[in-house]
Design an enzyme around this catalytic site. Structure first.
Site, mmCIF file in Angstrom:
data_model
loop_
_atom_site.group_PDB
_atom_site.id
_atom_site.type_symbol
_atom_site.label_atom_id
_atom_site.label_comp_id
_atom_site.label_asym_id
_atom_site.label_seq_id
_atom_site.Cartn_x
_atom_site.Cartn_y
_atom_site.Cartn_z
ATOM 1 N N ASP A 63 -0.364 -26.260 -6.509
ATOM 2 C CA ASP A 63 0.535 -25.055 -6.694
ATOM 3 C C ASP A 63 -0.167 -23.727 -6.203
ATOM 4 O O ASP A 63 -1.538 -23.798 -6.820
ATOM 5 C CB ASP A 63 1.012 -25.041 -8.021
ATOM 6 C CG ASP A 63 1.845 -23.654 -7.964
ATOM 7 O OD1 ASP A 63 2.896 -23.581 -7.155
ATOM 8 O OD2 ASP A 63 1.626 -22.617 -8.463
ATOM 9 N N TYR A 68 -1.959 -14.903 -5.326
ATOM 10 C CA TYR A 68 -3.354 -15.503 -5.649
ATOM 11 C C TYR A 68 -4.373 -15.070 -4.636
ATOM 12 O O TYR A 68 -4.720 -15.696 -3.662
ATOM 13 C CB TYR A 68 -3.352 -17.020 -5.748
ATOM 14 C CG TYR A 68 -2.165 -17.449 -6.805
ATOM 15 C CD1 TYR A 68 -1.592 -16.523 -7.769
ATOM 16 C CD2 TYR A 68 -1.930 -18.754 -6.761
ATOM 17 C CE1 TYR A 68 -0.713 -17.052 -8.691
ATOM 18 C CE2 TYR A 68 -0.792 -19.191 -7.813
ATOM 19 C CZ TYR A 68 -0.305 -18.535 -8.793
ATOM 20 O OH TYR A 68 0.469 -18.887 -9.522
ATOM 21 N N LYS A 94 4.967 -20.040 -3.050
ATOM 22 C CA LYS A 94 6.066 -19.141 -3.798
ATOM 23 C C LYS A 94 6.703 -17.850 -2.850
ATOM 24 O O LYS A 94 5.957 -17.533 -1.842
ATOM 25 C CB LYS A 94 5.593 -18.391 -5.024
ATOM 26 C CG LYS A 94 5.172 -19.523 -6.120
ATOM 27 C CD LYS A 94 4.373 -18.989 -7.486
ATOM 28 C CE LYS A 94 3.928 -20.019 -8.312
ATOM 29 N NZ LYS A 94 2.653 -20.744 -7.881
#
Length: 353
Positions: A63, A68, A94
């Site tokens: 994931d 990030y 995401k």
């Protein structure tokens, strides 16, 4: 099942979406936030060692997110995963933040709980609209070097991120009126297999469950050995609808990994005394069965039928290896019964097998 280098098979769980897509999650997933220099800079050599260790442990669910490291995590996954057979792993990213190139002094500051260090010169902008979500996914595909992403989560449509319930509700409305439609179209076209949301609050996930047709949610820190309020309505609803749940933050930001100590962390901050006392009691019960606290914490969420994977944080390759070893620890059923007897675990919480 994926096979680890120590000869054991990494256990996996299959989720069949409402559209018939089959997703195979390893019970232990890998969260890509550390690859984005979370809390400390990570060299390219360290990043590769981390990923090699995770793969060798048998983990096949990865994931990540644009957040990030302002794209750094996705870029680092590119070099490692792209040469692998595409059917050999599952990947999620995401949407909800667009990254824009900027001058170094204009880059987004990522302080507090999401302290990413030495990131690329980009600034983030929240955008849950139809066009914004499509653009975000296009950029993620480019950074990952992939033709398809298996799961796409709407990221952080919650009060924790946006500061208030009113602000979160506005973002949810923006997403449901725009970004959700974009993801649903891409899912219908087969460009992605599953859609969901990655949030810090089970109440938000439940509201989304009732508002649209979702396949899987990533719930961070809200179904753990310390917190089980998601059993009140959200997890039963997911089981009823056949929706999968990935549990992130099984250690509640640290205290269930470290145990009680002066600087123990809970929910991204210093642990309150009442939390420390509860963890102290849980730890005593675990010790009486010769089970380590983090072993029980890592295994606990998988007792629920809706939970398909657990993502535990790892800052170093050694921690990733440790998590894999802990996941395979044998935990006696009597431990869960004892925790319930001591009112340290909800009576309706399903015990892992």
């Amino acid at each position: 099942m994926a096979t680890s280098t120590n000869g054991r098979s990494a256990r996996s769980r299959k989720l069949t979406t409402h559209r018939g897509a089959e997703l195979h999650f390893t019970e232990l997933g890998f969260g890509g936030a550390p690859l984005g220099n979370l809390y400390r800079p990570m060299t390219e050599k360290e990043a590769r060692l981390m990923l090699e260790t995770v793969w060798a442990s048998g983990c096949r669910y990865f994931d990540t997110a644009p957040l990030y490291g302002l794209g750094l995590s996705e870029t680092r996954l590119n070099g490692f995963l792209r040469p692998k057979p595409r059917e050999s792993f599952l990947i999620s990213t995401k949407v909800g933040r667009l990254l824009e190139l900027c001058k170094p002094k204009e880059r987004s500051r990522q302080d507090g709980a999401g302290a990413f260090i030495e990131t690329p010169s980009r600034r983030e902008r929240f955008d849950y609209s139809y066009d914004g979500v499509k653009r975000s996914l296009e950029f993620s595909l480019e950074r990952l070097g992939l033709d398809q992403i298996d799961i796409v989560y709407a990221h952080d449509v919650d009060a924790y991120t946006h500061g208030s319930r009113q602000a979160a509700d506005a973002r949810i409305k923006e997403f449901m009126n725009g970004g959700y439609r974009a993801l649903d179209e891409l899912r219908s076209a087969g460009a992605i297999k599953a859609i969901g949301a990655g949030v810090n609050e089970w109440e938000v996930a439940e509201a989304l469950t009732r508002a649209g047709d979702f396949d899987v949610f990533l719930l961070a820190g809200r179904y753990t050995l310390l917190e089980q309020e998601a059993l009140t309505s959200f997890l039963p609803l997911c089981a009823q609808k056949g929706i999968g749940v990935v549990v992130g933050g099984p250690f509640n930001s640290g205290i269930l990994a470290t145990g009680v100590k002066a600087d123990a962390h809970y929910n991204y901050g210093p642990a309150p005394e009442e939390v420390k006392e509860r963890v102290r009691r849980i730890q005593q019960v675990c010790k009486s069965f010769r089970v380590k606290l983090p072993e029980a914490a890592l295994r606990f969420p998988l007792g629920h039928q809706a939970v398909v994977s657990v993502i535990a944080g790892a800052q170093r390759a050694s921690e990733a290896k440790r998590n894999a070893v802990m996941m395979s620890a044998k935990i006696p059923a009597a431990l869960w019964r004892a925790l319930k007897s001591e009112k340290l675990m909800r009576e309706d919480a399903p015990a892992p097998r």
